[in-house]
Write an enzyme that holds these catalytic residues in place. Structure first.
Site, PDB file in Angstrom:
ATOM      1  N   ASP A  45       0.852  -1.203   0.000  1.00 15.82           N
ATOM      2  CA  ASP A  45       0.000   0.000   0.000  1.00 15.82           C
ATOM      3  C   ASP A  45       0.886   1.251   0.000  1.00 15.82           C
ATOM      4  OD1 ASP A  45       0.873  -0.190   2.616  1.00 15.82           O
ATOM      5  OD2 ASP A  45      -1.106   0.063   3.537  1.00 15.82           O
ATOM      6  N   SER A  46       2.205   1.032   0.015  1.00 11.35           N
ATOM      7  CA  SER A  46       3.144   2.141  -0.196  1.00 11.35           C
ATOM      8  C   SER A  46       2.908   2.764  -1.570  1.00 11.35           C
ATOM      9  CB  SER A  46       4.594   1.652  -0.081  1.00 11.35           C
ATOM     10  OG  SER A  46       4.812   0.523  -0.904  1.00 11.35           O
ATOM     11  N   LYS A 114      -0.906  -9.384   3.173  1.00 13.34           N
ATOM     12  CA  LYS A 114      -0.141  -8.918   4.335  1.00 13.34           C
ATOM     13  C   LYS A 114      -0.993  -7.915   5.092  1.00 13.34           C
ATOM     14  CE  LYS A 114       3.559  -5.979   3.929  1.00 13.34           C
ATOM     15  NZ  LYS A 114       3.046  -4.786   4.618  1.00 13.34           N
ATOM     16  N   GLU A 184       9.613  -3.940  10.595  1.00 16.30           N
ATOM     17  CA  GLU A 184       9.978  -2.648   9.986  1.00 16.30           C
ATOM     18  C   GLU A 184      10.556  -1.693  11.017  1.00 16.30           C
ATOM     19  OE1 GLU A 184       7.165  -0.916   7.273  1.00 16.30           O
ATOM     20  OE2 GLU A 184       8.298   0.956   7.136  1.00 16.30           O
TER      21      GLU A 184
HETATM   22  O1  KIV Z   1       3.665  -1.098   1.690  1.00 18.02           O
HETATM   23  C1  KIV Z   1       4.819  -1.544   1.610  1.00 18.02           C
HETATM   24  O2  KIV Z   1       5.535  -1.343   0.619  1.00 18.02           O
HETATM   25  C2  KIV Z   1       5.320  -2.324   2.731  1.00 18.02           C
HETATM   26  C3  KIV Z   1       6.773  -2.685   2.766  1.00 18.02           C
HETATM   27  C4  KIV Z   1       7.673  -1.543   2.663  1.00 18.02           C
HETATM   28  C5  KIV Z   1       7.089  -3.582   3.890  1.00 18.02           C
HETATM   29  O3  KIV Z   1       4.575  -2.658   3.592  1.00 18.02           O
END
Ligand code: KIV
Length: 264
Positions: A45-46, A114, A184
């Site tokens: 979700d980044s 996730k 993280e």
């Molecule tokens: O959203 C994401 O990209 C992440 C990773 C950086 C672990 O959760």
């Protein structure tokens, strides 16, 4: 080459080889990531920050995650595709969590999901999703969906109390049945201790070299994003800008299109 699965990743714990995970949000980047040999392509979700240009991940919707996940899944042949469950897609209740995880599998064609937070808080959601046969990856430490509560993107687990809490959370995620856990932004020695004590793979981001694997954001390692905390493996932003400038110049000075670029 055999497809990587939650089961094969779990079996690798303690075997020595490290797990490499990178984000991907679209078809061409997913092709690159997969061809490069990553084990897990994470549709994070980044994308809210990296692709949409927002200050946090909180506004990313289920529809957007399904859209990005499908592009990635259509490109990837070898890696396991894991999709992030966005803010409020699993926190409200386990039924919602299962329905939304199911969308990422059915519409997005992911092989796992996730979610951020402890099993104490979201054990019901994890159980419901697992019961439907969907592998779940945990994510503790700095959990960006809680940025407003945490008060910024900062290292977690510095105090004795916080270290103990993170160790409990890692164990809780393992007991809940997750196949792996992202750690993280926590001190390297704490990540090493957690890695030693849990039976599932730990995937670190800003958590030192002792984790069973590492995850980073695609744009960050290629100098395409704006984050500078990690090692930059290539200056893609510079290259792309140069390419665009050369194009603009060629159009302006009339050298493009040339003979070989026109249909006869
Ligand atoms: O959203 C994401 O990209 C992440 C990773 C950086 C672990 O959760």
């Amino acid at each position: 080459m055999a497809r990587i699965t939650a089961v094969s990743l779990k079996e690798r714990k303690g075997q020595g080889g490290k797990i490499a995970m990178l984000t991907a949000y679209d078809f061409p980047t997913a092709q690159i990531v997969d061809a490069a040999g990553v084990d897990i392509a994470l549709v994070g979700d980044s994308c809210g920050m990296v692709v949409m240009g927002r200050p946090d991940t909180l506004g990313v919707t289920m529809d957007q995650m399904c859209y990005h996940t499908r592009m990635v899944a259509d490109a990837v042949e070898h890696a396991m595709v894991v999709a992030d469950m966005p803010f409020l897609s699993y926190q409200v209740n386990p039924d919602d969590a299962l329905r939304n995880a199911g969308r990422l599998i059915v519409e997005g064609r992911a092989q796992g999901v996730k979610l951020e937070g402890s099993a104490d808080k979201f054990g019901g959601a994890i159980t419901a999703i697992l019961r439907a046969g969907i592998p779940v990856m945990g994510h503790i430490g700095l959990t960006p969906q809680s940025v407003n509560q945490i008060g910024g993107y900062k290292v977690q687990g510095r105090s004795t109390e916080c270290r103990a809490r993170l160790m409990d959370e890692a164990r809780g995620i393992e007991e809940a049945g997750c196949f792996a856990v992202v750690l993280e932004c926590i001190p390297a020695d704490l990540a090493a201790e957690i890695t030693e004590r849990v039976s599932i793979p730990t995937i670190g981001i800003g958590a030192g070299a002792s984790c069973d694997g590492q995850v980073l954001v695609f744009h960050d390692i290629l100098g395409w994003g704006t984050v500078r905390f990690t090692r930059t493996f290539a200056d893609v932003r510079g290259l792309m800008r140069q390419g665009c400038e050369d194009y603009v110049k060629a159009v302006q000075d009339g050298s493009f299109p040339s003979e070989e670029n026109v249909f006869k």
